[in-house]
Structures are given as C-alpha cells and as structure tokens.
Design a protein around this motif. Structure first.
Motif, PDB file in Angstrom:
ATOM      1  N   PRO A   2       9.930   2.151   6.160  1.00  0.00           N
ATOM      2  CA  PRO A   2      10.607   0.904   5.794  1.00  0.00           C
ATOM      3  C   PRO A   2      10.856  -0.016   6.981  1.00  0.00           C
ATOM      4  O   PRO A   2      10.821  -1.239   6.854  1.00  0.00           O
ATOM      5  N   SER A   3      11.082   0.567   8.158  1.00  0.00           N
ATOM      6  CA  SER A   3      11.349  -0.258   9.333  1.00  0.00           C
ATOM      7  C   SER A   3      10.119  -1.041   9.770  1.00  0.00           C
ATOM      8  O   SER A   3      10.221  -2.012  10.508  1.00  0.00           O
ATOM      9  N   ASN A   4       8.940  -0.621   9.309  1.00  0.00           N
ATOM     10  CA  ASN A   4       7.700  -1.309   9.656  1.00  0.00           C
ATOM     11  C   ASN A   4       7.059  -1.967   8.438  1.00  0.00           C
ATOM     12  O   ASN A   4       5.846  -2.126   8.378  1.00  0.00           O
ATOM     13  N   ILE A   5       7.881  -2.346   7.475  1.00  0.00           N
ATOM     14  CA  ILE A   5       7.362  -2.806   6.192  1.00  0.00           C
ATOM     15  C   ILE A   5       6.507  -4.058   6.328  1.00  0.00           C
ATOM     16  O   ILE A   5       5.609  -4.294   5.513  1.00  0.00           O
ATOM     17  N   THR A   6       6.751  -4.855   7.370  1.00  0.00           N
ATOM     18  CA  THR A   6       5.959  -6.071   7.539  1.00  0.00           C
ATOM     19  C   THR A   6       4.507  -5.756   7.883  1.00  0.00           C
ATOM     20  O   THR A   6       3.640  -6.610   7.756  1.00  0.00           O
ATOM     21  N   ARG A   7       4.232  -4.517   8.306  1.00  0.00           N
ATOM     22  CA  ARG A   7       2.868  -4.114   8.629  1.00  0.00           C
ATOM     23  C   ARG A   7       2.176  -3.463   7.432  1.00  0.00           C
ATOM     24  O   ARG A   7       1.023  -3.065   7.520  1.00  0.00           O
ATOM     25  N   ASP A   8       2.880  -3.370   6.343  1.00  0.00           N
ATOM     26  CA  ASP A   8       2.352  -2.711   5.143  1.00  0.00           C
ATOM     27  C   ASP A   8       1.464  -3.696   4.372  1.00  0.00           C
ATOM     28  O   ASP A   8       1.931  -4.720   3.888  1.00  0.00           O
ATOM     29  N   THR A   9       0.181  -3.367   4.250  1.00  0.00           N
ATOM     30  CA  THR A   9      -0.783  -4.248   3.596  1.00  0.00           C
ATOM     31  C   THR A   9      -0.403  -4.496   2.145  1.00  0.00           C
ATOM     32  O   THR A   9       0.015  -3.586   1.426  1.00  0.00           O
ATOM     33  N   ARG A  10      -0.572  -5.735   1.687  1.00  0.00           N
ATOM     34  CA  ARG A  10      -0.313  -6.076   0.293  1.00  0.00           C
ATOM     35  C   ARG A  10      -1.616  -6.053  -0.497  1.00  0.00           C
ATOM     36  O   ARG A  10      -2.672  -6.450   0.001  1.00  0.00           O
ATOM     37  N   ILE A  11      -1.521  -5.582  -1.726  1.00  0.00           N
ATOM     38  CA  ILE A  11      -2.658  -5.568  -2.645  1.00  0.00           C
ATOM     39  C   ILE A  11      -2.208  -6.161  -3.973  1.00  0.00           C
ATOM     40  O   ILE A  11      -1.029  -6.128  -4.314  1.00  0.00           O
ATOM     41  N   CYS A  25       0.812  -1.225   0.000  1.00  0.00           N
ATOM     42  CA  CYS A  25       0.000   0.000   0.000  1.00  0.00           C
ATOM     43  C   CYS A  25       0.841   1.269   0.000  1.00  0.00           C
ATOM     44  O   CYS A  25       0.454   2.279  -0.583  1.00  0.00           O
ATOM     45  N   SER A  26       2.007   1.208   0.653  1.00  0.00           N
ATOM     46  CA  SER A  26       2.835   2.414   0.741  1.00  0.00           C
ATOM     47  C   SER A  26       3.274   2.922  -0.621  1.00  0.00           C
ATOM     48  O   SER A  26       3.633   4.101  -0.760  1.00  0.00           O
ATOM     49  N   LEU A  27       3.241   2.054  -1.653  1.00  0.00           N
ATOM     50  CA  LEU A  27       3.626   2.488  -2.995  1.00  0.00           C
ATOM     51  C   LEU A  27       2.523   3.265  -3.703  1.00  0.00           C
ATOM     52  O   LEU A  27       2.777   3.892  -4.740  1.00  0.00           O
ATOM     53  N   VAL A  28       1.304   3.225  -3.171  1.00  0.00           N
ATOM     54  CA  VAL A  28       0.192   3.880  -3.871  1.00  0.00           C
ATOM     55  C   VAL A  28      -0.545   4.902  -3.019  1.00  0.00           C
ATOM     56  O   VAL A  28      -1.491   5.524  -3.495  1.00  0.00           O
ATOM     57  N   THR A  29      -0.123   5.112  -1.776  1.00  0.00           N
ATOM     58  CA  THR A  29      -0.878   6.026  -0.910  1.00  0.00           C
ATOM     59  C   THR A  29      -0.922   7.452  -1.460  1.00  0.00           C
ATOM     60  O   THR A  29      -1.937   8.140  -1.301  1.00  0.00           O
ATOM     61  N   THR A  30       0.158   7.900  -2.103  1.00  0.00           N
ATOM     62  CA  THR A  30       0.116   9.261  -2.644  1.00  0.00           C
ATOM     63  C   THR A  30      -0.907   9.372  -3.773  1.00  0.00           C
ATOM     64  O   THR A  30      -1.562  10.413  -3.910  1.00  0.00           O
ATOM     65  N   ARG A  31      -1.046   8.327  -4.588  1.00  0.00           N
ATOM     66  CA  ARG A  31      -2.069   8.346  -5.644  1.00  0.00           C
ATOM     67  C   ARG A  31      -3.472   8.369  -5.046  1.00  0.00           C
ATOM     68  O   ARG A  31      -4.391   8.963  -5.623  1.00  0.00           O
ATOM     69  N   LEU A  32      -3.632   7.750  -3.903  1.00  0.00           N
ATOM     70  CA  LEU A  32      -4.953   7.639  -3.295  1.00  0.00           C
ATOM     71  C   LEU A  32      -5.358   8.896  -2.532  1.00  0.00           C
ATOM     72  O   LEU A  32      -6.538   9.263  -2.509  1.00  0.00           O
ATOM     73  N   TYR A  33      -4.371   9.567  -1.906  1.00  0.00           N
ATOM     74  CA  TYR A  33      -4.732  10.627  -0.964  1.00  0.00           C
ATOM     75  C   TYR A  33      -4.082  11.985  -1.214  1.00  0.00           C
ATOM     76  O   TYR A  33      -4.598  13.009  -0.760  1.00  0.00           O
ATOM     77  N   ASN A  34      -2.938  12.014  -1.906  1.00  0.00           N
ATOM     78  CA  ASN A  34      -2.242  13.302  -2.053  1.00  0.00           C
ATOM     79  C   ASN A  34      -1.452  13.321  -3.346  1.00  0.00           C
ATOM     80  O   ASN A  34      -0.243  13.514  -3.366  1.00  0.00           O
ATOM     81  N   TYR A  35      -2.160  13.157  -4.447  1.00  0.00           N
ATOM     82  CA  TYR A  35      -1.509  13.071  -5.751  1.00  0.00           C
ATOM     83  C   TYR A  35      -0.847  14.391  -6.113  1.00  0.00           C
ATOM     84  O   TYR A  35      -1.495  15.450  -6.142  1.00  0.00           O
ATOM     85  N   GLN A  36       0.456  14.321  -6.353  1.00  0.00           N
ATOM     86  CA  GLN A  36       1.266  15.485  -6.725  1.00  0.00           C
ATOM     87  C   GLN A  36       1.065  16.652  -5.769  1.00  0.00           C
ATOM     88  O   GLN A  36       1.074  17.820  -6.167  1.00  0.00           O
ATOM     89  N   GLY A  37       0.876  16.328  -4.486  1.00  0.00           N
ATOM     90  CA  GLY A  37       0.769  17.348  -3.455  1.00  0.00           C
ATOM     91  C   GLY A  37      -0.539  18.116  -3.422  1.00  0.00           C
ATOM     92  O   GLY A  37      -0.651  19.138  -2.750  1.00  0.00           O
ATOM     93  N   THR A  38      -1.559  17.611  -4.127  1.00  0.00           N
ATOM     94  CA  THR A  38      -2.830  18.329  -4.214  1.00  0.00           C
ATOM     95  C   THR A  38      -3.754  18.047  -3.043  1.00  0.00           C
ATOM     96  O   THR A  38      -4.744  18.766  -2.851  1.00  0.00           O
ATOM     97  N   GLY A  39      -3.471  16.988  -2.280  1.00  0.00           N
ATOM     98  CA  GLY A  39      -4.389  16.583  -1.230  1.00  0.00           C
ATOM     99  C   GLY A  39      -5.593  15.827  -1.767  1.00  0.00           C
ATOM    100  O   GLY A  39      -6.530  15.520  -1.018  1.00  0.00           O
ATOM    101  N   LEU A  40      -5.556  15.518  -3.053  1.00  0.00           N
ATOM    102  CA  LEU A  40      -6.649  14.808  -3.712  1.00  0.00           C
ATOM    103  C   LEU A  40      -6.150  13.497  -4.304  1.00  0.00           C
ATOM    104  O   LEU A  40      -4.938  13.247  -4.360  1.00  0.00           O
ATOM    105  N   SER A  41      -7.063  12.672  -4.765  1.00  0.00           N
ATOM    106  CA  SER A  41      -6.695  11.417  -5.412  1.00  0.00           C
ATOM    107  C   SER A  41      -6.286  11.658  -6.857  1.00  0.00           C
ATOM    108  O   SER A  41      -6.643  12.682  -7.463  1.00  0.00           O
ATOM    109  N   ASP A  42      -5.544  10.720  -7.409  1.00  0.00           N
ATOM    110  CA  ASP A  42      -5.135  10.791  -8.813  1.00  0.00           C
ATOM    111  C   ASP A  42      -6.384  10.717  -9.697  1.00  0.00           C
ATOM    112  O   ASP A  42      -7.108   9.712  -9.670  1.00  0.00           O
ATOM    113  N   PRO A  43      -6.642  11.740 -10.490  1.00  0.00           N
ATOM    114  CA  PRO A  43      -7.855  11.741 -11.315  1.00  0.00           C
ATOM    115  C   PRO A  43      -7.839  10.717 -12.441  1.00  0.00           C
ATOM    116  O   PRO A  43      -8.875  10.457 -13.052  1.00  0.00           O
ATOM    117  N   THR A  44      -6.667  10.115 -12.715  1.00  0.00           N
ATOM    118  CA  THR A  44      -6.599   9.121 -13.785  1.00  0.00           C
ATOM    119  C   THR A  44      -6.922   7.713 -13.294  1.00  0.00           C
ATOM    120  O   THR A  44      -6.859   6.766 -14.072  1.00  0.00           O
TER     121      THR A  44
END
Length: 333
Positions: free
Chosen positions: A231-240, A192-211
């Motif tokens: 990274p130190s808590n990566i085992t708690r990072d949900t997989r999708i 999930c950590s690889l996509v959180t910015t697309r979901l919640y703060n795309y390009q610093g807008t505070g919005l989701s990725d419109p695409t």
C-alpha cells in the motif's frame, strides 16, 4: 430516459427511511444546487472520462462505512487517522471534483448543501454521463463528524458471492443490488495488485485461476508482474481496465455481464456472479434486456444512497468537505 417512478422505491423502504429524504430538498434554500453540481461534474468529465468510475467508487466506499455521511472525504488530523488513509481507500480519487463543487455551492448558498448530498448528486450525474439514467435522487443528507480508518471494512474483490451478499445485507442491500451494483465495474480501472493472486497463485496453488479466459490471462500477465505492490507504494501499482470485454471502458452498459459468461471478469468476485444460480440468471437477463439493467442500476443506486443517512439535527453541514466544522471530530461511536 425518464426519471424512475419514485413512489415505487418508497414502497420498498421502511417508512422512517422513506420519509427522511426528499426530491429537490434544496428547491427553496438553494434552488440552483443540482444545476451547479451537474455543471462541475460535466466539466471534469470532459477533461477525464474516468471521473464517473472514480465517483462511483468514492460514493460506495462512503456509504459502506458509517453510512452515506461523507466521512470518506475527511482528511486525517494529528489526532486521528481518517477513513481515506485505510488501505482499501488509498486509491480513491475524484476528491477534487467534490472540492470544486463545494466551493461553487459555498459561493451560491453558504452552509446549505451537505457534502454527503454533493457526493450522491455528483455520482448520479456521472452515471448519466457514462450511459446510465439521470435518476431522481432524494436529498437532505447531513454530514458525519466521525471518520476513522479503523472503521473501514469493505467487501473484498476476492470474496465469494456468498460472503459479499452477507456484507451487502449488513447495510440492507440484497443480492439483486449486489449483482447490479457490481455492474459499475464495467467502467474504469483497478490496480494489478488486486488480481495478482488470480494470475500467479490462485488459492495458494502456484497456478493461475482456471476460470479466467486464457487470452485475457496472457494479456494481464504482460501488464501485471507477479510482485505484490505494498500500500505504501500504491502509486507504482499499474492500472488495468476493469472491463476487458469492451472497447468502451468508460461506458456503463451490459458488456460487463457479457464478459462474465466469457470468463473475462478481472476480479474474482465479479467472475463468481456467473457461477451462482440467481446472479447468473440476473446477469443473463441484463444481457438480453439492457434497459432493465439501467433501470435496476438506478433503483439500486438510490437504495444505496439511503444507507445510514443522517437527517434533521443529526450531523452537520460541513463548510469544507475535508474537515468537520469545529476542527475536532466527535468521539461518540
């Protein structure tokens, strides 16, 4: 599917590279080597269908740093932080598959088959198990003796296609290879950590990725909280699942490319393939002609396997894939 016409690949490579590896390199020194690799991979695959995705990622991360020399397999020592400890590599897995293969090969023909070849062969066999082709893979790689976390620089999942293309060209892969090898994201997981910015703060807008497809966006938000996992808590990072456009998330096919045109790519880099001229045309061609994708994926994987290879007297044949033979890494860069 029949093996690819290897001569066509040879013609596309510089002479020095084309002659450095060969098909069935171990036919005299360890005739059952490839049979043993395949048998162990099949055993692990039967227990875990996500093994191909893990091996693909492990092989790519190895080849992109110092070339395909198995340096990503080396463990850290008190005097050195190895590649596998760098942040992008903390979620790598299937090291156990390589360990099991190496143990079997050491019983069969000790000190003969390199860890670099084991990783390349295991990945080839995993690709075939997940729906790809069992392509004819040249072997003869030797193992590197350097593995440093500081050397790890990989294309970012949030890169633009243009930036990723430059990264690929730095290791002699082109835009076709980039578009094709990203098709490996049709199988397996990401965090999930690889996509959180697309979901919640795309390009610093505070919005989701419109695409991003609205239905997929809602689904991913349910699975991925806005908190960033360190990274130190990566085992708690949900997989999708990386491929949200299929009901067969462990099968390598063109559903990944179909998903691009429905704005269902999970990673920003992947979605970008639908928005550039050359990559979108190639993706559409793969959707229309799935066999073309399988063929080109095999070619690009073979090409990847040539990156920075060590042959001849360079490097070594590790007895243990997790450590260099003398216990001390060389300091030459």
């Amino acid at each position: 599917m029949a093996a690819l016409p290897f001569v066509l690949l040879l013609l596309a490579l510089p002479p020095a590279i084309a002659l450095s590896l060969e098909i069935h390199y171990y036919r005299y020194s360890c005739p059952r080597a490839e049979i043993i690799v395949k048998r162990v991979v099949e055993k692990h695959f039967q227990q875990d269908p996500s093994v191909p995705a893990g091996l693909l990622r492990l092989h790519f991360h190895d080849c992109f740093v110092r070339g395909c020399d198995a340096s990503v397999l080396v463990d850290s020592t008190p005097g050195n932080v190895a590649e596998k400890e760098s942040p992008p590599n903390l979620t790598l897995r299937t090291f156990d598959v390589i360990d099991d293969i190496k143990a079997e090969l050491e019983k069969e023909c000790s000190g003969v088959v390199s860890c670099a070849d084991i990783l390349a062969l295991a990945t080839r066999d995993a690709v075939a198990l997940s729906g790809g082709a069992a392509y004819a893979l040249p072997t003869g790689r030797r193992d590197g003796t350097i593995s440093r976390a500081a050397d790890v620089q990989l294309p970012s999942p949030s890169s633009s296609v243009e930036t990723a293309e430059a990264d690929f060209r730095s290791i002699n892969l082109d835009l076709v290879d980039l578009t094709t090898l990203l098709g490996a994201h049709g199988v397996g997981f990401c965090h999930c950590s690889l996509v959180t910015t697309r979901l919640y703060n795309y390009q610093g807008t505070g919005l989701s990725d419109p695409t991003m497809d609205p239905a997929m966006l809602a689904s991913l938000k349910q699975k991925c909280p806005p908190e960033v996992v360190l990274p130190s808590n990566i085992t708690r990072d949900t997989r999708i699942f990386l491929n949200q456009a299929t009901s067969k998330p462990f099968f390598l096919d063109t559903s990944f490319y179909q998903g691009l045109f429905g704005e269902k790519a999970v990673l920003e880099l992947d979605q970008g393939l639908a928005f550039t001229d050359v990559t979108s045309k190639l993706a559409a061609r793969y959707v229309r002609r799935p066999k073309r994708f399988v063929h080109q994926f095999s070619k690009s994987m073979i090409k990847l396997g040539y990156v920075g290879v060590l042959t001849g007297e360079d490097g070594e044949i590790r007895l243990d894939c997790r450590k260099v033979n003398n216990g001390t890494q060389t300091t030459l860069s």
